[in-house]
Motif scaffolding. Structure first.
Motif, PDB file in Angstrom:
ATOM      1  N   SER A  36      -6.318   6.091  -0.102  1.00  0.00           N
ATOM      2  CA  SER A  36      -7.590   6.128   0.941  1.00  0.00           C
ATOM      3  C   SER A  36      -7.603   5.012   2.051  1.00  0.00           C
ATOM      4  O   SER A  36      -7.944   5.061   3.163  1.00  0.00           O
ATOM      5  N   ILE A  37      -6.964   3.858   1.608  1.00  0.00           N
ATOM      6  CA  ILE A  37      -6.912   2.609   2.349  1.00  0.00           C
ATOM      7  C   ILE A  37      -5.792   3.118   3.576  1.00  0.00           C
ATOM      8  O   ILE A  37      -6.302   2.573   4.579  1.00  0.00           O
ATOM      9  N   ARG A  74      -1.807   6.425  -6.397  1.00  0.00           N
ATOM     10  CA  ARG A  74      -2.735   5.783  -6.660  1.00  0.00           C
ATOM     11  C   ARG A  74      -3.714   6.203  -5.356  1.00  0.00           C
ATOM     12  O   ARG A  74      -3.435   5.893  -4.226  1.00  0.00           O
ATOM     13  N   PRO A  75      -4.938   7.187  -5.595  1.00  0.00           N
ATOM     14  CA  PRO A  75      -5.654   7.614  -4.720  1.00  0.00           C
ATOM     15  C   PRO A  75      -6.412   6.348  -3.817  1.00  0.00           C
ATOM     16  O   PRO A  75      -6.798   6.684  -2.642  1.00  0.00           O
ATOM     17  N   GLU A  76      -6.359   5.386  -4.337  1.00  0.00           N
ATOM     18  CA  GLU A  76      -7.176   3.974  -3.679  1.00  0.00           C
ATOM     19  C   GLU A  76      -6.156   3.515  -2.785  1.00  0.00           C
ATOM     20  O   GLU A  76      -6.846   3.596  -1.478  1.00  0.00           O
ATOM     21  N   ASP A  77      -5.008   3.499  -2.976  1.00  0.00           N
ATOM     22  CA  ASP A  77      -3.995   3.223  -1.798  1.00  0.00           C
ATOM     23  C   ASP A  77      -3.762   4.224  -0.688  1.00  0.00           C
ATOM     24  O   ASP A  77      -3.890   3.808   0.544  1.00  0.00           O
ATOM     25  N   PHE A 106       0.805  -1.236   0.064  1.00  0.00           N
ATOM     26  CA  PHE A 106      -0.003   0.052   0.226  1.00  0.00           C
ATOM     27  C   PHE A 106       0.886   1.259   0.012  1.00  0.00           C
ATOM     28  O   PHE A 106       0.366   2.280  -0.431  1.00  0.00           O
ATOM     29  N   GLU A 144       2.832   2.634  -3.531  1.00  0.00           N
ATOM     30  CA  GLU A 144       2.032   3.617  -4.675  1.00  0.00           C
ATOM     31  C   GLU A 144       0.834   4.462  -3.874  1.00  0.00           C
ATOM     32  O   GLU A 144       0.147   5.044  -4.452  1.00  0.00           O
ATOM     33  N   ARG A 159      -5.096   5.799   4.971  1.00  0.00           N
ATOM     34  CA  ARG A 159      -5.773   6.934   5.628  1.00  0.00           C
ATOM     35  C   ARG A 159      -6.825   5.987   6.489  1.00  0.00           C
ATOM     36  O   ARG A 159      -6.720   6.371   7.776  1.00  0.00           O
TER      37      ARG A 159
END
Length: 114
Positions: A30-31, A25-28, A18, A21, A33
């Motif tokens: 967010s995870i 990667r905004p998804e990473d 995580f 990237e 966070r």
């Protein structure tokens, strides 16, 4: 996630997958966070693995991540070399004069607002 309640743990580690990237990667992001927020709400410390850049470290700091591991600090070292590295980075304790209030009061007394 149910293991978080069952085991007597005090730290939660974020996998390097995580972190690697997190800046691209905004998804990473967010995870990461969400993991930090969840861990702190459970009174757990958070350790991020695989921190390799100043940007990653700064991002983690803004989220309140407690500790990090990775090449940004140092590659893996034998214990003797790691000890040398840590000793070289320690800040010496300031010398106190004989009239310094820190000699006779608690260290917090020195920092009282005047």
């Amino acid at each position: 996630m149910s293991y978080l309640r069952r085991f007597p743990i005090d730290k939660l580690k974020i996998d390097r997958g995580f972190i690697s990237e997190v800046m691209s990667r905004p998804e990473d992001a967010s995870i990461v966070r969400a993991i930090i927020s969840l861990a702190h709400s459970l009174k757990l410390k958070v350790v991020a693995e695989g921190v390799e850049s100043p940007d990653q470290l700064e991002f983690l700091k803004t989220l309140g991540c407690d500790q990090y591991q990775g090449y940004h600090y140092s590659p893996a070292l034998p214990a003797s070399q790691f000890e040398t590295l840590v000793r070289a980075q320690r800040q010496p304790e300031p010398e106190l004069s004989e009239f310094d209030p820190g000699r006779t009061h608690s260290k917090l007394a020195v920092y009282r607002p005047r």
